[in-house]
Design a protein around this motif. Structure first.
Motif, PDB file in Angstrom:
ATOM      1  N   SER A 100     -33.201  98.700  69.137  1.00  0.00           N
ATOM      2  CA  SER A 100     -32.786  97.304  69.123  1.00  0.00           C
ATOM      3  C   SER A 100     -32.334  96.886  70.512  1.00  0.00           C
ATOM      4  O   SER A 100     -31.421  97.469  71.084  1.00  0.00           O
ATOM      5  CB  SER A 100     -31.647  97.113  68.113  1.00  0.00           C
ATOM      6  N   ASN A 101     -32.989  95.896  71.093  1.00  0.00           N
ATOM      7  CA  ASN A 101     -32.716  95.406  72.448  1.00  0.00           C
ATOM      8  C   ASN A 101     -32.823  96.508  73.490  1.00  0.00           C
ATOM      9  O   ASN A 101     -32.021  96.586  74.417  1.00  0.00           O
ATOM     10  CB  ASN A 101     -31.350  94.726  72.529  1.00  0.00           C
ATOM     11  N   ALA A 102     -33.828  97.364  73.351  1.00  0.00           N
ATOM     12  CA  ALA A 102     -34.041  98.475  74.277  1.00  0.00           C
ATOM     13  C   ALA A 102     -34.972  98.070  75.403  1.00  0.00           C
ATOM     14  O   ALA A 102     -35.904  97.302  75.212  1.00  0.00           O
ATOM     15  CB  ALA A 102     -34.612  99.674  73.533  1.00  0.00           C
ATOM     16  N   ASN A 103     -34.701  98.590  76.584  1.00  0.00           N
ATOM     17  CA  ASN A 103     -35.597  98.469  77.737  1.00  0.00           C
ATOM     18  C   ASN A 103     -36.633  99.581  77.578  1.00  0.00           C
ATOM     19  O   ASN A 103     -36.276 100.732  77.376  1.00  0.00           O
ATOM     20  CB  ASN A 103     -34.788  98.646  79.008  1.00  0.00           C
ATOM     21  N   THR A 104     -37.918  99.241  77.616  1.00  0.00           N
ATOM     22  CA  THR A 104     -38.968 100.230  77.367  1.00  0.00           C
ATOM     23  C   THR A 104     -39.887 100.379  78.567  1.00  0.00           C
ATOM     24  O   THR A 104     -40.049  99.457  79.373  1.00  0.00           O
ATOM     25  CB  THR A 104     -39.820  99.835  76.145  1.00  0.00           C
ATOM     26  N   TYR A 105     -40.476 101.557  78.670  1.00  0.00           N
ATOM     27  CA  TYR A 105     -41.499 101.832  79.678  1.00  0.00           C
ATOM     28  C   TYR A 105     -42.646 102.525  78.975  1.00  0.00           C
ATOM     29  O   TYR A 105     -42.479 103.578  78.376  1.00  0.00           O
ATOM     30  CB  TYR A 105     -40.942 102.710  80.807  1.00  0.00           C
ATOM     31  N   MET A 106     -43.826 101.916  79.014  1.00  0.00           N
ATOM     32  CA  MET A 106     -45.015 102.486  78.401  1.00  0.00           C
ATOM     33  C   MET A 106     -45.949 102.909  79.530  1.00  0.00           C
ATOM     34  O   MET A 106     -46.171 102.158  80.481  1.00  0.00           O
ATOM     35  CB  MET A 106     -45.674 101.478  77.469  1.00  0.00           C
ATOM     36  N   THR A 107     -46.457 104.146  79.430  1.00  0.00           N
ATOM     37  CA  THR A 107     -47.284 104.695  80.496  1.00  0.00           C
ATOM     38  C   THR A 107     -48.600 105.226  79.947  1.00  0.00           C
ATOM     39  O   THR A 107     -48.714 105.538  78.764  1.00  0.00           O
ATOM     40  CB  THR A 107     -46.554 105.851  81.221  1.00  0.00           C
ATOM     41  N   ARG A 108     -49.568 105.330  80.845  1.00  0.00           N
ATOM     42  CA  ARG A 108     -50.837 105.959  80.509  1.00  0.00           C
ATOM     43  C   ARG A 108     -51.534 106.381  81.795  1.00  0.00           C
ATOM     44  O   ARG A 108     -51.187 105.931  82.886  1.00  0.00           O
ATOM     45  CB  ARG A 108     -51.748 105.039  79.718  1.00  0.00           C
ATOM     46  N   TRP A 152     -37.722  98.176  66.083  1.00  0.00           N
ATOM     47  CA  TRP A 152     -38.900  99.017  65.933  1.00  0.00           C
ATOM     48  C   TRP A 152     -40.127  98.117  65.878  1.00  0.00           C
ATOM     49  O   TRP A 152     -40.196  97.202  65.085  1.00  0.00           O
ATOM     50  CB  TRP A 152     -38.789  99.873  64.673  1.00  0.00           C
ATOM     51  N   GLY A 153     -41.070  98.364  66.738  1.00  0.00           N
ATOM     52  CA  GLY A 153     -42.280  97.562  66.809  1.00  0.00           C
ATOM     53  C   GLY A 153     -42.779  97.501  68.236  1.00  0.00           C
ATOM     54  O   GLY A 153     -42.241  98.142  69.135  1.00  0.00           O
ATOM     55  N   MET A 154     -43.797  96.722  68.450  1.00  0.00           N
ATOM     56  CA  MET A 154     -44.415  96.603  69.766  1.00  0.00           C
ATOM     57  C   MET A 154     -43.466  95.931  70.749  1.00  0.00           C
ATOM     58  O   MET A 154     -43.004  94.821  70.507  1.00  0.00           O
ATOM     59  CB  MET A 154     -45.703  95.782  69.661  1.00  0.00           C
ATOM     60  N   PRO A 155     -43.161  96.595  71.881  1.00  0.00           N
ATOM     61  CA  PRO A 155     -42.326  95.954  72.909  1.00  0.00           C
ATOM     62  C   PRO A 155     -43.053  94.779  73.550  1.00  0.00           C
ATOM     63  O   PRO A 155     -44.274  94.740  73.605  1.00  0.00           O
ATOM     64  CB  PRO A 155     -42.108  97.069  73.934  1.00  0.00           C
TER      65      PRO A 155
END
Length: 148
Positions: A79-87, A105-108
């Protein structure tokens, strides 16, 4: 903030993300002995190194396989998280990191300010590795969380 979740995304369209930070050639290594196994099957590993003089943190995510892998920082789960998605993109031989934020929970959602920089990325022996950095404090807006 402490890491609150590591999540894998095997298939995700690049069209969802308009701002991407691309790889540079800086070589800051993380000792493999310090990597944390995130799941019981040994598919996901996480590592970090604090650079106190620069007030930055280097984060590394490893995935046995291909696809997207992410990390979230928040006080209350995702909830209210800073996210980093990598590939790692096999076609171009480059790593990518997308800075976002999650309301739960779900797509950032992609952040307007992309504050992460890829330092190194590879796909070797069936293992994808993306190493990136960001400031410990973050840029100070509502969707970025300081790392404590």
């Amino acid at each position: 903030m402490k890491p609150c979740g590591v999540f894998m995304m095997a298939a995700l369209s690049l069209s969802l993300f308009s701002s991407l930070a691309h790889a540079s050639t800086v070589d800051i290594t993380i000792d493999p002995a310090t990597l944390i196994k995130v799941d019981g099957n040994g598919l996901v590993y996480f590592g970090y190194q604090v650079l106190p003089g620069l007030k930055e943190i280097v984060l590394e995510l490893r995935l046995k396989g291909q696809g997207w892998i992410g990390l979230g920082f928040g006080n209350n789960g995702m909830s209210n998280a800073n996210t980093y998605m990598t590939r790692y993109d096999l076609a171009t031989g480059t790593g990518e990191v997308v800075d976002g934020w999650a309301q739960g929970w779900g797509m950032p959602q992609t952040n307007d300010v992309q504050d992460a920089t890829v330092l190194a990325a590879s796909y070797t022996g069936g293992v994808m590795t993306v190493r990136f950095k960001r400031s410990i404090a973050g840029p100070g807006d509502a969707t970025h969380k300081p790392i404590k």
